[in-house]
Structure formats: structure tokens, C-alpha cells
Motif scaffolding. Sequence first.
Motif, PDB file in Angstrom:
ATOM      1  N   ALA A 176      13.791  96.723 -20.971  1.00 12.38           N
ATOM      2  CA  ALA A 176      13.864  96.406 -21.802  1.00 12.38           C
ATOM      3  C   ALA A 176      14.320  97.719 -22.983  1.00 12.38           C
ATOM      4  O   ALA A 176      13.841  99.160 -22.002  1.00 12.38           O
ATOM      5  CB  ALA A 176      12.110  95.766 -22.201  1.00 12.38           C
ATOM      6  N   GLY A 177      13.450  97.985 -24.130  1.00 11.26           N
ATOM      7  CA  GLY A 177      14.282  98.920 -25.148  1.00 11.26           C
ATOM      8  C   GLY A 177      12.838  99.403 -26.246  1.00 11.26           C
ATOM      9  O   GLY A 177      12.777 100.668 -26.827  1.00 11.26           O
ATOM     10  N   ASP A 178      11.429  98.616 -26.152  1.00 12.33           N
ATOM     11  CA  ASP A 178      10.768  98.530 -27.033  1.00 12.33           C
ATOM     12  C   ASP A 178       9.282  99.145 -26.876  1.00 12.33           C
ATOM     13  O   ASP A 178       9.121  99.162 -25.830  1.00 12.33           O
ATOM     14  CB  ASP A 178      11.211  97.626 -28.265  1.00 12.33           C
ATOM     15  N   SER A 179       8.656  99.229 -27.541  1.00 14.67           N
ATOM     16  CA  SER A 179       6.768  99.452 -27.069  1.00 14.67           C
ATOM     17  C   SER A 179       6.498  98.492 -27.685  1.00 14.67           C
ATOM     18  O   SER A 179       4.803  98.792 -27.104  1.00 14.67           O
ATOM     19  CB  SER A 179       6.506 100.903 -27.981  1.00 14.67           C
ATOM     20  N   ASP A 180       6.941  97.222 -27.755  1.00 13.41           N
ATOM     21  CA  ASP A 180       5.586  96.108 -27.487  1.00 13.41           C
ATOM     22  C   ASP A 180       4.914  95.712 -26.179  1.00 13.41           C
ATOM     23  O   ASP A 180       4.060  95.162 -26.594  1.00 13.41           O
ATOM     24  CB  ASP A 180       6.671  95.162 -28.418  1.00 13.41           C
ATOM     25  N   PHE A 181       5.156  96.752 -25.836  1.00 13.56           N
ATOM     26  CA  PHE A 181       5.361  95.728 -24.302  1.00 13.56           C
ATOM     27  C   PHE A 181       3.837  96.918 -23.660  1.00 13.56           C
ATOM     28  O   PHE A 181       3.337  96.758 -22.811  1.00 13.56           O
ATOM     29  CB  PHE A 181       6.142  95.618 -22.833  1.00 13.56           C
ATOM     30  N   ASP A 220       3.090  98.977  -9.679  1.00 15.04           N
ATOM     31  CA  ASP A 220       3.823  99.797  -9.749  1.00 15.04           C
ATOM     32  C   ASP A 220       4.556  99.365 -11.097  1.00 15.04           C
ATOM     33  O   ASP A 220       5.542  98.112 -11.012  1.00 15.04           O
ATOM     34  CB  ASP A 220       4.824 100.157  -8.846  1.00 15.04           C
ATOM     35  N   PHE A 221       4.752  99.484 -11.776  1.00 17.31           N
ATOM     36  CA  PHE A 221       4.957  99.251 -13.000  1.00 17.31           C
ATOM     37  C   PHE A 221       6.640 100.216 -13.921  1.00 17.31           C
ATOM     38  O   PHE A 221       6.232 101.493 -14.797  1.00 17.31           O
ATOM     39  CB  PHE A 221       4.601  99.876 -14.348  1.00 17.31           C
ATOM     40  N   ILE A 222       7.412 100.417 -13.544  1.00 14.76           N
ATOM     41  CA  ILE A 222       9.258 100.557 -13.457  1.00 14.76           C
ATOM     42  C   ILE A 222       9.651 100.132 -14.906  1.00 14.76           C
ATOM     43  O   ILE A 222       9.895  98.788 -15.273  1.00 14.76           O
ATOM     44  CB  ILE A 222       9.782 100.460 -12.776  1.00 14.76           C
ATOM     45  N   LEU A 223      10.272 101.042 -15.982  1.00 14.22           N
ATOM     46  CA  LEU A 223      10.857 100.537 -16.645  1.00 14.22           C
ATOM     47  C   LEU A 223      12.496 100.720 -16.808  1.00 14.22           C
ATOM     48  O   LEU A 223      12.429 102.080 -16.233  1.00 14.22           O
ATOM     49  CB  LEU A 223      10.556 101.060 -18.173  1.00 14.22           C
ATOM     50  N   GLY A 238      18.950 103.886 -22.322  1.00 13.11           N
ATOM     51  CA  GLY A 238      18.787 103.897 -24.372  1.00 13.11           C
ATOM     52  C   GLY A 238      17.387 104.567 -24.215  1.00 13.11           C
ATOM     53  O   GLY A 238      17.081 105.139 -22.805  1.00 13.11           O
ATOM     54  N   ASN A 239      17.087 105.376 -25.299  1.00 15.06           N
ATOM     55  CA  ASN A 239      16.338 106.677 -25.296  1.00 15.06           C
ATOM     56  C   ASN A 239      14.921 105.676 -25.765  1.00 15.06           C
ATOM     57  O   ASN A 239      14.990 103.639 -26.435  1.00 15.06           O
ATOM     58  CB  ASN A 239      16.447 106.968 -26.642  1.00 15.06           C
ATOM     59  N   LEU A 279       5.525 104.488 -25.057  1.00 13.08           N
ATOM     60  CA  LEU A 279       6.300 104.103 -23.877  1.00 13.08           C
ATOM     61  C   LEU A 279       5.897 104.555 -22.503  1.00 13.08           C
ATOM     62  O   LEU A 279       5.766 103.870 -21.431  1.00 13.08           O
ATOM     63  CB  LEU A 279       7.493 103.414 -24.631  1.00 13.08           C
ATOM     64  N   SER A 280       6.579 105.297 -22.896  1.00 15.58           N
ATOM     65  CA  SER A 280       6.758 106.715 -21.478  1.00 15.58           C
ATOM     66  C   SER A 280       5.279 106.811 -20.451  1.00 15.58           C
ATOM     67  O   SER A 280       5.761 106.773 -19.697  1.00 15.58           O
ATOM     68  CB  SER A 280       7.539 107.652 -21.809  1.00 15.58           C
ATOM     69  N   LEU A 281       4.527 106.985 -21.391  1.00 15.21           N
ATOM     70  CA  LEU A 281       2.976 107.371 -21.330  1.00 15.21           C
ATOM     71  C   LEU A 281       2.057 106.255 -20.601  1.00 15.21           C
ATOM     72  O   LEU A 281       1.627 106.649 -20.016  1.00 15.21           O
ATOM     73  CB  LEU A 281       2.373 107.253 -22.531  1.00 15.21           C
ATOM     74  N   HIS A 282       2.920 105.029 -20.577  1.00 12.74           N
ATOM     75  CA  HIS A 282       1.738 103.897 -19.950  1.00 12.74           C
ATOM     76  C   HIS A 282       3.222 103.313 -18.912  1.00 12.74           C
ATOM     77  O   HIS A 282       2.265 102.391 -18.612  1.00 12.74           O
ATOM     78  CB  HIS A 282       2.150 102.895 -20.751  1.00 12.74           C
ATOM     79  N   ILE A 283       4.291 103.571 -18.368  1.00 11.40           N
ATOM     80  CA  ILE A 283       4.916 103.239 -16.906  1.00 11.40           C
ATOM     81  C   ILE A 283       4.937 104.681 -15.887  1.00 11.40           C
ATOM     82  O   ILE A 283       4.816 105.305 -15.515  1.00 11.40           O
ATOM     83  CB  ILE A 283       6.168 102.927 -16.980  1.00 11.40           C
ATOM     84  N   ASP A 284       5.165 103.832 -14.793  1.00 11.97           N
ATOM     85  CA  ASP A 284       5.390 104.317 -13.658  1.00 11.97           C
ATOM     86  C   ASP A 284       6.556 104.697 -13.190  1.00 11.97           C
ATOM     87  O   ASP A 284       6.645 106.061 -12.881  1.00 11.97           O
ATOM     88  CB  ASP A 284       4.811 103.419 -12.544  1.00 11.97           C
TER      89      ASP A 284
END
Length: 222
Positions: free
Chosen positions: A173-178, A191-194, A199-200, A205-210
Motif C-alpha cells: 500500500a502507499g498511504d497512511s490510513d493504516f 513483524d509489520f512490513i510495508l 513509492g514515497n 507511516l514510516s514511524l509505525h512499521i518494522d
Amino acid sequence: MKTAILVDGGYYRKRSSAVFGHETAKASAERLYSYCNRHIVETTFKKQLIHELYRIFYYDCPPVDKQVYHPALKTTIDFSKSETKAWTLDFFNELSHKRKIALRLGELSESTAHFNLKEKYTKQLLNGRLTVEDLEQKHFALNLQQKGVDMRIGLDIASLAYKHQVDKIVLIAGDSDFVPAAKLARREGIDFILDPLGGNIKDSLSLHIDGLRTCDNEYRKK
């Protein structure tokens, strides 16, 4: 390690089309399925690990199935007979026959469907580089609102995390809704990977993923 892969279909199809151009429904379904399975293979400390695939969840909406007035053409376009509708239904059908794929379909708010002038052409119109008389079909984009897709993604992340059905979730995905769902999963030890497909993404969002992982360098070129 058991891994679930969740795909925001609208985002995937947009990125895939931008990178690889128009493909047949079958070829696009094969590309997505093959790509998702690349996430199962991971190289860590020069060792290759192959995780167990729990399931691939694909989220999208059925294609628009109504007539929409086009301001440039000054006529209505019947999307119920469009190539886009036929392609999308074929794509869903191809995916549904793949092993360990679950389709989660929301719905479109067809009552609000309309054509918008694309942003770059709006700017050209305002600065005088484009006139109203110059407007053509290509200058407009169909605006559709999805209903229920983000909710289904969030609910599945929560369910997978609370029931501890998987050890790892890969979200394409690419947005911060999640962000709320990602935070919940991490609190449950997932372990949560985006994967934004090159894409940028927003800092929120980057603060809350592994971790971030895109498996195909072609996506990073566009």
C-alpha cells in the motif's frame, strides 16, 4: 515464520500500470501473484529464509457499472460496456483461481461518480497555458469513491494480530490510513512490513512499521 500479505488493489494496479504499462488481465494477475510470493523469500545475514505463506488478501472494488457525463465530450459514457470493466472482472477471476488468495471486495459510491480536470491541467488552465476550448477527454479523470476497502484491510490486520494467526504481515500500500492498524499489530508482536512498490511514503507511516521492502527494482525507477 507464517506470513500474510495484504494488497491494496487500487494502489497496486496504479503503480503496476505506471511501471509496466497495459497488460492483459491474466498477465497482470500472474505478475501480482509471483511478486507476492517473492516476499516469502528473505535473505538475512547472507542466509536465505523461506517463510510459510498464510494467505494473500487482495482488496479492491468492482468496476463502475453506470453512465457518467463527460464535460469535454458533452455526452455520457456507458462504463457498463467498457473495456475497463471487462478487464477488471477478468483480473479478479484470474486471481480467484490462484492458491491461497482471498478477494475482499468493497463497493463504489457510484452516485458520486464524476469526471475531474486533472491537477496538472488545472494549473495550466489557471496560468493561461490552456484554455477551456482546448480541453479534451485526456484532460479529465474519472473520480470514484471506494467504500469499505480500508475498513476491511484494518479489520483483517486486527484479526490476524489478535488471533496470532501469523508472525508477519506484509502490506502492499502507499498511504497512511493504516497507521492505527499497523500500531496495533506491532503491539501484538507482529513483524509489520510495508511495501509501497517503490513509492514515497509519509513519515507518519514510516514511524509505525518494522521495515520497508520492495522486491522489484523496476518499481523504484518511477
